[in-house]
Design an enzyme around this catalytic site. Structure first.
Site, PDB file in Angstrom:
ATOM      1  N   ASP A  38       9.966  -3.880  21.857  1.00 48.70           N
ATOM      2  CA  ASP A  38       9.387  -3.643  23.244  1.00 48.70           C
ATOM      3  C   ASP A  38       9.782  -4.606  24.359  1.00 48.70           C
ATOM      4  O   ASP A  38       9.814  -4.028  25.496  1.00 48.70           O
ATOM      5  CB  ASP A  38       7.902  -3.460  23.416  1.00 48.70           C
ATOM      6  CG  ASP A  38       7.086  -4.689  23.048  1.00 48.70           C
ATOM      7  OD1 ASP A  38       7.681  -5.525  22.164  1.00 48.70           O
ATOM      8  OD2 ASP A  38       5.970  -4.659  23.357  1.00 48.70           O
ATOM      9  N   GLU A  60      16.407  -7.034  11.141  1.00 52.68           N
ATOM     10  CA  GLU A  60      17.093  -8.137  11.911  1.00 52.68           C
ATOM     11  C   GLU A  60      17.984  -9.115  10.923  1.00 52.68           C
ATOM     12  O   GLU A  60      19.045  -9.340  11.615  1.00 52.68           O
ATOM     13  CB  GLU A  60      16.222  -8.937  12.778  1.00 52.68           C
ATOM     14  CG  GLU A  60      15.726  -8.235  13.949  1.00 52.68           C
ATOM     15  CD  GLU A  60      14.525  -7.540  13.814  1.00 52.68           C
ATOM     16  OE1 GLU A  60      13.950  -6.987  14.285  1.00 52.68           O
ATOM     17  OE2 GLU A  60      14.035  -7.431  12.257  1.00 52.68           O
ATOM     18  N   HIS A 123       1.484 -10.144  22.121  1.00 48.77           N
ATOM     19  CA  HIS A 123       1.655 -10.110  20.904  1.00 48.77           C
ATOM     20  C   HIS A 123       3.189 -10.680  20.459  1.00 48.77           C
ATOM     21  O   HIS A 123       4.091 -10.553  21.399  1.00 48.77           O
ATOM     22  CB  HIS A 123       1.758  -8.405  20.291  1.00 48.77           C
ATOM     23  CG  HIS A 123       2.723  -7.717  21.221  1.00 48.77           C
ATOM     24  ND1 HIS A 123       2.524  -7.637  22.566  1.00 48.77           N
ATOM     25  CD2 HIS A 123       3.993  -7.253  20.846  1.00 48.77           C
ATOM     26  CE1 HIS A 123       3.591  -6.920  23.258  1.00 48.77           C
ATOM     27  NE2 HIS A 123       4.561  -6.668  22.186  1.00 48.77           N
ATOM     28  N   HIS A 124       3.321 -10.835  19.238  1.00 48.34           N
ATOM     29  CA  HIS A 124       4.740 -11.483  18.939  1.00 48.34           C
ATOM     30  C   HIS A 124       4.855 -13.140  19.376  1.00 48.34           C
ATOM     31  O   HIS A 124       5.687 -13.651  18.998  1.00 48.34           O
ATOM     32  CB  HIS A 124       5.966 -10.988  19.448  1.00 48.34           C
ATOM     33  CG  HIS A 124       6.234  -9.534  18.952  1.00 48.34           C
ATOM     34  ND1 HIS A 124       5.349  -9.047  17.890  1.00 48.34           N
ATOM     35  CD2 HIS A 124       6.980  -8.481  19.388  1.00 48.34           C
ATOM     36  CE1 HIS A 124       5.872  -7.788  17.862  1.00 48.34           C
ATOM     37  NE2 HIS A 124       6.749  -7.574  18.656  1.00 48.34           N
ATOM     38  N   GLY A 422      26.156 -19.793   1.955  1.00 42.10           N
ATOM     39  CA  GLY A 422      25.976 -19.132   0.664  1.00 42.10           C
ATOM     40  C   GLY A 422      24.501 -18.528   0.548  1.00 42.10           C
ATOM     41  O   GLY A 422      23.859 -18.582  -0.618  1.00 42.10           O
ATOM     42  N   ASP A 453      24.825  -7.542  -8.515  1.00 42.99           N
ATOM     43  CA  ASP A 453      23.432  -6.499  -8.571  1.00 42.99           C
ATOM     44  C   ASP A 453      22.217  -7.333  -7.956  1.00 42.99           C
ATOM     45  O   ASP A 453      21.519  -7.023  -6.986  1.00 42.99           O
ATOM     46  CB  ASP A 453      23.181  -6.358  -9.880  1.00 42.99           C
ATOM     47  CG  ASP A 453      23.143  -7.215 -11.034  1.00 42.99           C
ATOM     48  OD1 ASP A 453      23.402  -8.612 -10.664  1.00 42.99           O
ATOM     49  OD2 ASP A 453      22.731  -6.895 -12.209  1.00 42.99           O
ATOM     50  N   ASN A 480      25.365  -7.225 -13.885  1.00 43.81           N
ATOM     51  CA  ASN A 480      25.789  -8.335 -14.876  1.00 43.81           C
ATOM     52  C   ASN A 480      24.213  -8.884 -15.024  1.00 43.81           C
ATOM     53  O   ASN A 480      24.109  -9.836 -15.530  1.00 43.81           O
ATOM     54  CB  ASN A 480      26.770  -9.367 -14.803  1.00 43.81           C
ATOM     55  CG  ASN A 480      26.668 -10.211 -13.441  1.00 43.81           C
ATOM     56  OD1 ASN A 480      25.459  -9.695 -12.579  1.00 43.81           O
ATOM     57  ND2 ASN A 480      27.360 -10.674 -12.852  1.00 43.81           N
ATOM     58  N   GLY A 482      21.363  -9.902 -13.251  1.00 45.33           N
ATOM     59  CA  GLY A 482      20.637 -10.967 -12.628  1.00 45.33           C
ATOM     60  C   GLY A 482      21.495 -12.122 -11.840  1.00 45.33           C
ATOM     61  O   GLY A 482      22.748 -11.696 -11.321  1.00 45.33           O
ATOM     62  N   GLU A 486      23.120 -19.047 -10.648  1.00 47.72           N
ATOM     63  CA  GLU A 486      22.106 -19.740 -10.860  1.00 47.72           C
ATOM     64  C   GLU A 486      22.010 -19.946 -12.450  1.00 47.72           C
ATOM     65  O   GLU A 486      21.618 -20.924 -12.812  1.00 47.72           O
ATOM     66  CB  GLU A 486      20.792 -19.028 -10.359  1.00 47.72           C
ATOM     67  CG  GLU A 486      20.715 -19.221  -8.778  1.00 47.72           C
ATOM     68  CD  GLU A 486      21.117 -18.133  -8.116  1.00 47.72           C
ATOM     69  OE1 GLU A 486      22.123 -17.504  -8.673  1.00 47.72           O
ATOM     70  OE2 GLU A 486      21.280 -18.460  -6.897  1.00 47.72           O
TER      71      GLU A 486
END
Length: 575
Positions: A38, A60, A123-124, A422, A453, A480, A482, A486
């Site tokens: 708004d 966003e 608001h916000h 990253g 994925d 693959n 996951g 990591e």
């Protein structure tokens, strides 16, 4: 009365919104990303009136990623969000653009100046009467912040801020209160384009640096050129190209510099990233007695865990705002001017090129085993044979960012990757922005996205925006199971690196795609992939193509394994 008198003094009054969006059009932007709220709705009415296309993403964060990709493809971009909730959702994407030197204009529609002055409980807001808190956050990831609060100053603020965005190649923040959107400013200024030329070096200082560079270059027996991210981001690739063309010097790129040079020439040697490099590349670069390093950004993943073995005594660093020759730094002497004069003045009769280069090939046969399984080692060289001139290639943080090192690009391929910041999931939005940027430049080229994925699940909704705008894109989703990068850093079998399997190939249909708009494929073997990559209709398709590509859970590119091991050791350090 005062405002009426001021309006009469304007030769060509236009609204602030019209002025701002016209300026965006003038500096090359054709599509504006963002979401309605708004506090920005009235401003958004002016987007089409100024010849701009409103993109509209699904959130966003994705819009900020898309603005990042658009700027990398086209040169500069814009995103419009609403105060507080909207702008904060975009900040991760804006921070990534700041980190990686990407020029993004972030326009935030905010409460009126009257509401702010009265500290209204809107608001916000945080409910504390402080309307500056979010702008203060953005100030840390913007090279310029402009609060458009006074009509007499707004045109100057807009012009200055847009120039800083371009010249510094980093995001800027424009605060647009609702009661300023339709205030009048001098539209006659729009007849004069914003000066986007980069500051010139002081001639004497520049000539001195050029002489020093040439002294070491002419004396070197085995010099090489290393092209990095800021050569791309600060628009220095023409100088790089001319330097290589004239001198014939061996040239290498970093992961963040990939796509910055023509990889089909005999002088191109491959990707250098310290210990993550191939043995031949590592030996040639680290054995050089002079390295012309252009636009370096020596982050951990860009250097395979800070594993460079380069002596500063053998290095000349060219940056967008300074140069460093061995241990002598020259502030304010920018690389573009220095490189241009080096090109003009280099004495080829004094130049030694060392051992001749043999160029780079896609090692497909060498990396093909007897199994039907699609391996990382075989896949990335094979993709090099699938790519064609002019493609836009977007790679996600993880296996794709590291695997693409093994892919030799055809000429004029644009590589788009986010190695430094990253943020997983970035590539889906960035690919949308890049494809739109290419189309806005009237390029009928393919945008090809490689995403895992795990990353895809973070920002999958942006497929909806890709479909809505009919963008030409092929998505290779690497299934693959996951978070592979990591897993290789820590927790190969840990539950926190697992994800729920989706029916990925069905996702375009979930987003409303018709058979005419999108085609999906599930590919599990080398032979199935070979057949698909050779298919003419697949290569020439104009809409969205979605390929669910199966790879082993624990497989990863060679460079990722090396970098992950180094990262794990760095994370575990206690001294």
């Amino acid at each position: 009365m005062a405002s009426d008198i001021r309006m009469q003094s304007l030769a060509k009054p236009v609204t602030v919104a019209e002025y701002l969006f016209t300026r965006l059009h003038q500096i090359g932007i054709r599509s504006v990303h963002g979401l309605p709220g708004d506090f920005n709705l009235v401003a958004l009415d002016y987007v089409p009136k100024c010849g701009l296309n409103w993109v509209g993403s699904v959130n966003e964060l994705n819009a900020a990623y898309a603005a990042d990709g658009y700027a990398r493809a086209k040169g500069i971009s814009a995103i419009v969000t609403t105060f507080g909730v909207g702008e904060l959702s975009a900040l991760n994407g804006i921070a990534g653009a700041y980190s990686e030197h990407v020029p993004v204009v972030h326009i935030v529609g905010c409460p009126s100046t009257i509401s702010q002055r009265n500290g209204m409980l809107l608001h916000h807001t945080l409910g504390n009467g402080d309307f500056n808190v979010f702008a203060n956050m953005s100030a840390q990831i913007s090279c310029e912040v402009a609060k458009l609060m006074k009509p007499a100053e707004i045109a100057d603020q807009i012009d200055h801020t847009l120039r800083e965005c371009w010249v510094q190649s980093r995001p800027v923040y424009l605060w647009l209160p609702t009661d300023m959107v339709e205030k009048k400013v001098e539209g006659q200024r729009l007849d004069t384009p914003i000066d986007l030329s980069e500051p010139k070096n002081d001639p004497e200082r520049e000539d001195y640096v050029v002489d020093v560079v040439l002294k070491y270059l002419h004396a070197a027996k085995n010099p090489v050129v290393l092209v990095d991210a800021c050569a791309v981001r600060h628009r220095c690739l023409v100088e790089v190209r001319d330097l290589i063309k004239k001198t014939g010097l061996p040239v290498f790129v970093t992961p963040m510099g990939k796509g910055g040079v023509n990889e089909t020439t005999s002088t191109y040697g491959g990707v250098y990233a310290g210990s993550g490099s191939s043995p031949a590349v590592k030996a040639r670069v680290e054995g050089a007695d002079l390295i012309l390093s252009i636009g370096s950004l020596k982050s951990d993943f860009n250097t395979a865990g800070f594993s460079y073995r380069l002596s500063q005594l053998n290095t000349i660093d060219f940056h967008h705002d300074h140069c460093v020759v061995r241990y002598s730094e020259y502030p304010g002497v920018a690389m573009k001017g220095v490189l241009r004069k080096v090109i003009e003045r280099v004495d080829l009769s004094k130049l030694s090129l060392g051992k001749p280069m043999n160029g780079v090939v896609n090692e497909v046969t060498k990396n093909r085993d007897d199994s039907s399984t699609i391996t990382q080692a075989w896949f990335w060289p094979r993709i090099g044979e699938y790519l064609k001139q002019g493609d836009l290639v977007v790679t996600e943080t993880g296996t794709s960012n590291f695997g693409i090192w093994e892919t030799k690009f055809p000429p004029e391929v644009t590589g788009i990757t986010q190695v430094f910041w990253g943020s997983i999931g970035w590539s889906v939005g960035a690919a949308q922005g890049a494809a739109l940027g290419a189309r806005d430049m009237c390029k009928d080229c393919r945008t090809i996205l490689f995403v895992g994925d795990g990353s895809f699940q973070l920002t999958a909704q942006e497929v909806s925006t890709i479909l809505r705008h009919g963008l030409r894109m092929t998505i290779f989703l690497i299934y693959n199971e996951g978070y592979t990068i990591e897993r290789h850093i820590h927790g190969m079998d840990a539950e926190y690196n697992d994800i729920k399997k989706w029916n990925y190939a069905d996702f375009p249909t979930v987003c409303g795609a018709t058979e005419k708009e999108s085609k999906s494929f599930i590919v599990k073997t080398k032979d199935e992939l070979e057949k698909l990559l050779k298919d003419k209709s697949f290569n020439e398709a104009k809409g969205l193509q979605f390929v669910e590509l199966w790879m082993p859970k624990e497989d990863a590119p060679r460079a990722l394994k090396i970098t992950a091991e180094i990262s794990a050791k760095n994370n575990a350090r206690t001294d």
